[in-house]
Enzyme design. Structure first.
Site, PDB file in Angstrom:
ATOM      1  N   LYS A   2       0.684  -1.535   0.116  1.00 38.62           N
ATOM      2  CA  LYS A   2      -0.173  -0.440  -0.023  1.00 38.62           C
ATOM      3  C   LYS A   2       1.053   1.389   0.249  1.00 38.62           C
ATOM      4  O   LYS A   2       0.300   2.098  -0.047  1.00 38.62           O
ATOM      5  CB  LYS A   2      -1.021  -0.017   1.257  1.00 38.62           C
ATOM      6  N   LYS A  56      -7.029 -11.115  -8.342  1.00 40.18           N
ATOM      7  CA  LYS A  56      -8.897 -11.138  -6.654  1.00 40.18           C
ATOM      8  C   LYS A  56      -9.481 -10.441  -7.530  1.00 40.18           C
ATOM      9  O   LYS A  56      -9.106  -8.789  -7.778  1.00 40.18           O
ATOM     10  CB  LYS A  56      -8.354 -10.638  -5.888  1.00 40.18           C
ATOM     11  N   LYS A 113     -12.008  -3.883  -5.585  1.00 43.04           N
ATOM     12  CA  LYS A 113     -12.923  -2.534  -5.633  1.00 43.04           C
ATOM     13  C   LYS A 113     -11.362  -1.644  -6.144  1.00 43.04           C
ATOM     14  O   LYS A 113     -12.417  -0.557  -6.856  1.00 43.04           O
ATOM     15  CB  LYS A 113     -13.347  -1.974  -3.775  1.00 43.04           C
TER      16      LYS A 113
END
Ligand code: TRP
Length: 340
Positions: free
Chosen positions: A119, A203, A206
């Site tokens: 991140k 995966k 969002k």
């Protein structure tokens, strides 16, 4: 002597407006089952949403998403009368315990966290300190209730190991044997790892730019059907055995989604559709997905039309959660040597 801690489940999701099929099959569906097996607490981790700028850019978005995720929990079948639902920020003890845990966790432990590395990207020095200590707050979310079972995706395994390390070090350092349980990750099984409809090796997420990569829980029937018809496939007919799914990630994913939605084993789905072309199977999958998901979307819409009711549910849930959290925090303060 090992104290046995009563079984308690805790889990949470970040507030986001785009909950998708992966969140439903990978998490919510399990939560709904678990609430009949053990006492559970489910929260929306709005404080974690502040760790990245995308989270705090628009306060109204975070508020709306917190309510929408709560609506999704309920629409998927979590019963707020049985299971407290609340926002993390409504129970101040999460943050209070997180501070103590910041003093227990070692920098070396946090340096190893792969999610932080992903991140923070190339610019670690521009990341918030909150992003770095994110897993410490997560440990506090769990241990402020002395939760023993934590249903999470595979990507959270490392954070659960850190939670156990923090619990153990606290218990040792403050000579409070067995005060905190060492919680177990309940990793959701195979077939529930839902992949992108555009790329079977990624995966469902969002954050994928393409909305065609995912089925959102709020999609209407037309959108669901279109996304499934446009989903990437390979040119072969559907295989007849699980073995032949190897190396065919898109086929594997669509079959797994069908099996999870129908609550049937993969082998049963293959027995029915093996050898056929994708087009017919996709029609059947679209029909099944529409039948299972549109009632959830409708219930979410109904709940979102009355945010006062959602807020009441969150407040009532937070009150119940606070009762547990306050008692644990009082013990923690005494154990670490705070007066009062
Ligand atoms: N980090 C979790 C995730 O991204 C969310 C989370 C925060 C969580 N606190 C938690 C999950 C406590 C389980 C328990 O999925």
């Amino acid at each position: 002597m090992t104290a046995t801690h009563p079984q308690l489940v805790l889990s949470g999701m970040q507030p986001t407006n785009t909950l998708h099929l992966g969140n439903y099959l990978g998490a919510l569906k399990n939560w709904v089952r678990m609430q009949t097996e053990m006492p559970c607490l489910f929260c929306v981790v709005d404080m974690h949403a502040l760790t990245q700028e995308s989270g705090y850019a628009k306060a109204d978005d975070v508020r709306r998403a917190t309510r929408e995720v709560t609506a999704a929990y309920i629409a998927a079948g979590v019963d707020p009368k049985r299971t407290p639902l609340f926002a993390q920020s409504m129970v101040a003890e999460h943050a209070e315990l997180a501070w103590i845990f910041n003093c227990v966790a070692r920098l070396g432990w946090l340096d190893r966290m792969t999610q932080f590395k992903e991140k923070s990207g190339k610019h670690k020095e521009r990341s918030s300190a909150g992003l770095y200590t994110y897993p410490v707050l997560q440990a506090a979310d769990i241990l402020i209730y002395k939760a023993t079972h934590v249903p999470v995706g595979e990507d959270q395994r490392q954070h659960l190991e850190l939670t156990r390390d923090i619990a153990q070090k606290f218990n040792n350092d403050f000579a409070a044997p067995d005060f905190f349980p060492l919680p177990e990750a309940v990793i959701t099984g195979p077939g529930t790892r839902v992949m992108s409809l555009r790329d079977g090796s990624k995966k469902m997420s969002k954050s994928d730019e393409s909305d065609y990569s995912r089925i959102n829980l709020t999609d209407d029937a037309d959108a669901i059907a279109q996304k499934i018809r446009k989903a990437k496939t390979d040119p072969l007919p559907l295989p007849q055995s699980e073995k032949e799914l190897e190396g065919r990630p898109e086929a594997d994913n669509l079959i797994a989604i069908y099996a999870a939605l129908a609550e049937e084993p993969v082998a049963a789905v293959l027995a029915q559709y093996g050898g056929q072309q994708f087009s017919g199977f996709k029609n059947a999958l679209a029909e099944l997905a529409v039948a299972k998901l549109t009632p959830i979307a409708a219930e979410m819409r109904r709940l979102m039309a009355d945010t006062a009711e959602i807020d009441r549910i969150l407040k009532a849930g937070a009150e119940k959660a606070s009762t547990i959290a306050a008692a644990v925090m009082a013990d923690v303060k005494r154990i670490v040597g705070f007066v009062g």
